[in-house]
Design a protein around this motif. Structure first.
Motif, mmCIF file in Angstrom:
data_model
loop_
_atom_site.group_PDB
_atom_site.id
_atom_site.type_symbol
_atom_site.label_atom_id
_atom_site.label_comp_id
_atom_site.label_asym_id
_atom_site.label_seq_id
_atom_site.Cartn_x
_atom_site.Cartn_y
_atom_site.Cartn_z
ATOM 1 N N PHE A 122 0.832 -1.207 0.000
ATOM 2 C CA PHE A 122 0.000 0.000 0.000
ATOM 3 C C PHE A 122 0.867 1.258 0.000
ATOM 4 N N GLY A 123 2.051 1.183 0.605
ATOM 5 C CA GLY A 123 2.969 2.310 0.552
ATOM 6 C C GLY A 123 3.427 2.588 -0.866
ATOM 7 N N ILE A 124 3.725 1.528 -1.615
ATOM 8 C CA ILE A 124 4.118 1.696 -3.027
ATOM 9 C C ILE A 124 2.958 2.272 -3.830
ATOM 10 N N LEU A 125 1.748 1.785 -3.565
ATOM 11 C CA LEU A 125 0.563 2.315 -4.245
ATOM 12 C C LEU A 125 0.358 3.789 -3.920
ATOM 13 N N GLY A 126 0.497 4.153 -2.648
ATOM 14 C CA GLY A 126 0.345 5.551 -2.257
ATOM 15 C C GLY A 126 1.404 6.442 -2.876
ATOM 16 N N MET A 127 2.640 5.950 -2.946
ATOM 17 C CA MET A 127 3.701 6.730 -3.572
ATOM 18 C C MET A 127 3.417 6.943 -5.056
ATOM 19 N N ALA A 135 -1.475 13.051 1.673
ATOM 20 C CA ALA A 135 -0.978 11.859 0.982
ATOM 21 C C ALA A 135 -0.794 10.701 1.948
ATOM 22 N N GLY A 136 -0.246 10.979 3.125
ATOM 23 C CA GLY A 136 -0.073 9.921 4.110
ATOM 24 C C GLY A 136 -1.397 9.392 4.621
ATOM 25 N N LEU A 160 4.426 4.737 5.242
ATOM 26 C CA LEU A 160 4.829 6.140 5.324
ATOM 27 C C LEU A 160 6.301 6.320 4.990
ATOM 28 N N ILE A 161 7.125 5.365 5.352
ATOM 29 C CA ILE A 161 8.537 5.448 4.991
ATOM 30 C C ILE A 161 8.698 5.345 3.477
ATOM 31 N N VAL A 162 7.880 4.495 2.841
ATOM 32 C CA VAL A 162 7.964 4.340 1.391
ATOM 33 C C VAL A 162 7.604 5.634 0.669
ATOM 34 N N ILE A 163 6.569 6.355 1.171
ATOM 35 C CA ILE A 163 6.161 7.584 0.491
ATOM 36 C C ILE A 163 7.033 8.776 0.893
ATOM 37 N N GLY A 164 8.027 8.543 1.757
ATOM 38 C CA GLY A 164 9.012 9.582 2.032
ATOM 39 C C GLY A 164 8.716 10.450 3.226
ATOM 40 N N ILE A 165 8.050 9.911 4.251
ATOM 41 C CA ILE A 165 7.811 10.690 5.462
ATOM 42 C C ILE A 165 9.097 10.719 6.268
ATOM 43 N N PRO A 197 3.341 20.436 11.887
ATOM 44 C CA PRO A 197 2.289 20.456 10.860
ATOM 45 C C PRO A 197 1.072 21.219 11.345
ATOM 46 N N GLY A 198 0.520 22.055 10.470
ATOM 47 C CA GLY A 198 -0.651 22.843 10.835
ATOM 48 C C GLY A 198 -1.798 22.698 9.866
ATOM 49 N N GLY A 199 -1.665 21.793 8.879
ATOM 50 C CA GLY A 199 -2.710 21.614 7.889
ATOM 51 C C GLY A 199 -2.479 20.357 7.077
ATOM 52 N N LEU A 200 -3.410 20.055 6.182
ATOM 53 C CA LEU A 200 -3.347 18.821 5.396
ATOM 54 C C LEU A 200 -2.229 18.830 4.366
ATOM 55 N N MET A 201 -1.755 19.997 3.970
ATOM 56 C CA MET A 201 -0.729 20.082 2.936
ATOM 57 C C MET A 201 0.654 20.343 3.517
ATOM 58 N N ASP A 202 0.821 20.136 4.811
ATOM 59 C CA ASP A 202 2.125 20.311 5.456
ATOM 60 C C ASP A 202 2.852 18.981 5.549
ATOM 61 N N ARG A 203 4.182 19.044 5.499
ATOM 62 C CA ARG A 203 4.983 17.847 5.729
ATOM 63 C C ARG A 203 4.918 17.483 7.207
ATOM 64 N N PHE A 204 5.110 16.211 7.498
ATOM 65 C CA PHE A 204 4.876 15.752 8.869
ATOM 66 C C PHE A 204 5.670 14.488 9.137
ATOM 67 N N THR A 205 5.705 14.111 10.381
ATOM 68 C CA THR A 205 6.164 12.795 10.805
ATOM 69 C C THR A 205 5.228 12.312 11.896
ATOM 70 N N ILE A 206 5.270 11.044 12.230
ATOM 71 C CA ILE A 206 4.378 10.487 13.240
ATOM 72 C C ILE A 206 5.196 9.700 14.257
ATOM 73 N N LEU A 207 4.559 9.342 15.339
ATOM 74 C CA LEU A 207 5.260 8.679 16.441
ATOM 75 C C LEU A 207 5.926 7.363 16.037
ATOM 76 N N PRO A 208 5.252 6.428 15.320
ATOM 77 C CA PRO A 208 5.926 5.177 14.961
ATOM 78 C C PRO A 208 7.149 5.387 14.073
ATOM 79 N N VAL A 209 7.087 6.347 13.148
ATOM 80 C CA VAL A 209 8.249 6.625 12.293
ATOM 81 C C VAL A 209 9.396 7.159 13.138
ATOM 82 N N GLN A 210 9.087 8.039 14.092
ATOM 83 C CA GLN A 210 10.124 8.575 14.961
ATOM 84 C C GLN A 210 10.752 7.473 15.804
ATOM 85 N N ILE A 211 9.922 6.549 16.288
ATOM 86 C CA ILE A 211 10.451 5.408 17.049
ATOM 87 C C ILE A 211 11.387 4.576 16.178
#
Length: 306
Positions: free
Chosen positions: A140-145, A160-161, A233-238, A246-260
């Protein structure tokens, strides 16, 4: 003489049959006890491993959780690193995943159960939805990318994420919603039709309220999976870099599992990153507990009503 012999033979046969039945029962009891013991040992093994894991995480990370850690930005210095950006990114991701999966998932389930004609096409769609639930998340990451990042040129933003993670958990919501709709007793819908209601009125006022607890259960499971996935999310480049909050839907972001994930990798170079990863796991568990508890309360409220 013949009568006595026949009676003795019948008695002997009954005795043999009783012995055979008793031996079979003893074998079944032994097998049942062995299976019970095996399942008990398996359960205890899982619980012990889970307890060790939770103890290890809390012992390493609880001392690193403070106000600065929860409200600060990411930093190359472990002593100054914070996860507010990852927390906000996680909440923004859920703000996209939750409505998209609920609308599309429940809508698809209603169409397949109430409107679609039963036949080969329906069976083909149903089989593919069930199979999609077991597809590895990286696919699904490849599909999303391919679709959201490149074709639509969105980049690694919240929208996108969120759409990528929605594709991942959508089959779970569809299957759970279908099962919940099928579990609604037929006499409820028949009574609605008998009073002159249309199909949509019956679905909206009778079937959906009765099926809502089961639908919410599927939603809880899907959101719990979405909030813990990293591969798509790693596949799509987070990234896990020093980015603004992040303050909106079009901002770049990261999430807790990626940070871990990234801090666990960096722990091989700097030992303190292992403590930061453990502290972030604790925060992620708390966020999961809050989200799931809220959903369970809402589900129980509707379950008592209907």
């Amino acid at each position: 003489m013949n009568i006595d012999t026949t009676t003795q033979t019948n008695t002997t046969s009954k005795y043999i049959d009783q012995n055979t039945v008793q031996k079979r029962m003893n074998k079944r009891l032994i097998k049942n006890n062995l299976a019970k013991g095996l399942f008990f040992v398996s359960t205890m093994f899982g619980l012990v491993v889970l307890a060790i894991l939770i103890f290890r995480v809390f012992s390493q990370g609880i001392g690193w959780i403070n106000v600065d850690f929860l409200t600060g930005r990411l930093s190359n210095n472990p002593d100054r690193a914070g996860i507010m950006g990852a927390i906000l990114g996680t909440l923004w991701l859920m703000a996209v995943v939750a409505p998209v999966t609920m609308l599309l998932g429940v809508g698809t389930a209603i169409y397949l159960e109430a409107y679609a004609k039963k036949g080969k096409i329906h069976s083909f769609i149903q089989a593919n939805i069930s199979n999609l639930a077991g597809v590895p998340s990286i696919v699904f990451g490849i599909l999303g990318m391919t679709i959201f990042v490149r074709a639509l040129d969105l980049g690694g933003v919240v929208l996108a994420g969120g759409l990528t993670m929605s594709l991942l958990v959508l089959p779970i919501v569809v299957v759970a919603s279908q099962e919940a709709i099928r579990a609604v007793p037929n006499h409820l819908s028949e009574a609605s039709y008998g009073m002159g209601a249309t199909k949509w009125q019956t679905i909206k006022n009778v079937i959906l309220p009765a099926a809502l607890p089961g639908i919410l259960t599927g939603a809880i499971l899907s959101l719990s999976r979405a909030i813990g996935e990293t591969a798509p999310l790693i596949v799509i480049g987070i990234p896990a870099l020093l980015i603004p909050f992040p303050g909106g839907l079009m901002d770049r972001f990261t999430i807790l599992p990626v940070q871990i994930y990234y801090w666990t990798i960096d722990a091989s170079l700097v030992a303190e990153y292992a403590n930061l990863a453990a502290a972030t796991i604790i925060v992620l568990l708390i966020v999961l507990f809050i989200l799931n508890s809220t959903a369970i309360i809402i589900r129980n409220k509707f379950q008592q009503r209907y």
